[in-house]
Scaffold this motif. Structure first.
Motif, mmCIF file in Angstrom:
data_model
loop_
_atom_site.group_PDB
_atom_site.id
_atom_site.type_symbol
_atom_site.label_atom_id
_atom_site.label_comp_id
_atom_site.label_asym_id
_atom_site.label_seq_id
_atom_site.Cartn_x
_atom_site.Cartn_y
_atom_site.Cartn_z
ATOM 1 N N LEU A 28 34.740 42.697 34.221
ATOM 2 C CA LEU A 28 36.358 42.045 34.769
ATOM 3 C C LEU A 28 36.314 43.065 35.582
ATOM 4 O O LEU A 28 36.800 42.197 36.626
ATOM 5 N N TYR A 29 36.254 44.974 35.659
ATOM 6 C CA TYR A 29 36.067 45.791 36.393
ATOM 7 C C TYR A 29 35.453 45.111 37.802
ATOM 8 O O TYR A 29 35.784 45.125 38.858
ATOM 9 N N GLN A 30 34.001 44.658 37.588
ATOM 10 C CA GLN A 30 33.131 43.976 38.538
ATOM 11 C C GLN A 30 33.869 43.019 39.748
ATOM 12 O O GLN A 30 33.853 43.292 40.780
ATOM 13 N N TYR A 31 34.712 42.126 38.818
ATOM 14 C CA TYR A 31 34.851 40.820 39.035
ATOM 15 C C TYR A 31 35.821 40.923 40.055
ATOM 16 O O TYR A 31 36.439 40.498 41.394
ATOM 17 N N TYR A 32 37.484 42.191 39.143
ATOM 18 C CA TYR A 32 38.852 41.946 39.641
ATOM 19 C C TYR A 32 39.024 43.644 39.835
ATOM 20 O O TYR A 32 39.978 43.420 38.330
ATOM 21 N N PRO A 33 38.397 43.744 40.435
ATOM 22 C CA PRO A 33 39.116 45.831 39.984
ATOM 23 C C PRO A 33 40.609 45.422 41.088
ATOM 24 O O PRO A 33 41.064 44.268 42.123
ATOM 25 N N CYS A 34 41.265 45.852 40.765
ATOM 26 C CA CYS A 34 43.292 46.395 41.145
ATOM 27 C C CYS A 34 42.670 46.879 42.346
ATOM 28 O O CYS A 34 42.723 48.005 42.637
ATOM 29 N N LYS A 35 43.165 46.212 43.111
ATOM 30 C CA LYS A 35 43.177 46.183 44.815
ATOM 31 C C LYS A 35 44.331 47.240 45.467
ATOM 32 O O LYS A 35 45.034 46.634 45.573
ATOM 33 N N VAL A 66 38.646 52.113 35.763
ATOM 34 C CA VAL A 66 37.998 50.854 35.198
ATOM 35 C C VAL A 66 39.620 50.054 34.788
ATOM 36 O O VAL A 66 39.766 49.688 34.105
ATOM 37 N N ASN A 67 40.056 49.347 36.038
ATOM 38 C CA ASN A 67 41.691 48.959 35.544
ATOM 39 C C ASN A 67 41.053 48.025 36.533
ATOM 40 O O ASN A 67 40.766 47.391 37.815
ATOM 41 N N PHE A 68 41.529 46.327 36.217
ATOM 42 C CA PHE A 68 40.883 45.189 36.525
ATOM 43 C C PHE A 68 41.848 44.235 36.337
ATOM 44 O O PHE A 68 43.272 44.878 35.561
ATOM 45 N N CYS A 69 42.018 43.229 37.728
ATOM 46 C CA CYS A 69 43.229 42.525 37.751
ATOM 47 C C CYS A 69 43.196 41.151 37.612
ATOM 48 O O CYS A 69 42.984 40.952 38.676
ATOM 49 N N VAL A 70 42.954 40.667 36.933
ATOM 50 C CA VAL A 70 42.323 39.584 37.071
ATOM 51 C C VAL A 70 43.735 38.509 36.916
ATOM 52 O O VAL A 70 44.777 38.101 36.154
ATOM 53 N N PRO A 71 43.382 37.238 37.804
ATOM 54 C CA PRO A 71 44.419 36.609 38.317
ATOM 55 C C PRO A 71 44.866 35.611 37.193
ATOM 56 O O PRO A 71 43.967 35.558 36.773
ATOM 57 N N ASP A 72 46.280 35.106 36.669
ATOM 58 C CA ASP A 72 46.427 34.592 36.101
ATOM 59 C C ASP A 72 45.903 32.990 35.848
ATOM 60 O O ASP A 72 46.235 32.343 34.495
ATOM 61 N N ASP A 73 45.158 32.867 37.066
ATOM 62 C CA ASP A 73 44.903 31.685 37.298
ATOM 63 C C ASP A 73 43.537 31.598 36.990
ATOM 64 O O ASP A 73 42.851 29.978 36.881
#
Length: 126
Positions: A114-121, A74-81
């Protein structure tokens, strides 16, 4: 002391609700995050508390990534912006659609949202 603090804080607002081991349940977080069709908070101050909770999950996840201890599943990567109000809407929708989180601690539900919307690709946790 706690009762006096509640009275001073505004005659028993959201901060004086009974807490269970200082945990937010999925239902409690959902109530804080909800807004009406005009975008007005359902609970006064709820958006601030909701966004603060989400920010805490983000901060903790970023700390885990920096230490190399973040979960790979469950590694998510939410962009800073990304705006916190957008994250609030996303988490709210996730909690509405995934009622199995209602009576459990909200933190895993927020991480899954957050993982659903922004998974680390293609990124490995470092």
């Amino acid at each position: 002391f706690f009762v006096a603090l509640c009275l001073v804080a505004g005659s028993g607002g959201i901060w004086c609700a009974p807490a269970h081991a200082a945990q937010f349940s999925g239902d409690y977080l959902l109530r804080l995050c909800l807004t009406d069709k005009n975008g007005k908070e359902v609970v006064p101050g709820g958006s601030t508390a909701c966004q603060g909770y989400i920010a805490g999950i983000l901060d903790y996840h970023n700390l885990q990534k920096s230490l190399g201890t973040a979960p790979e599943t469950v590694n998510f990567c939410v962009p800073d912006d990304v705006d916190m109000s957008l994250l609030q809407k996303m988490v709210t929708l996730y909690l509405i659609k995934n009622r199995q989180h209602a009576s459990f601690t909200a933190a895993p539900a927020v991480a899954l949202a957050l993982y659903q919307y922004y998974p680390c690709k293609g990124k490995k946790v470092k």
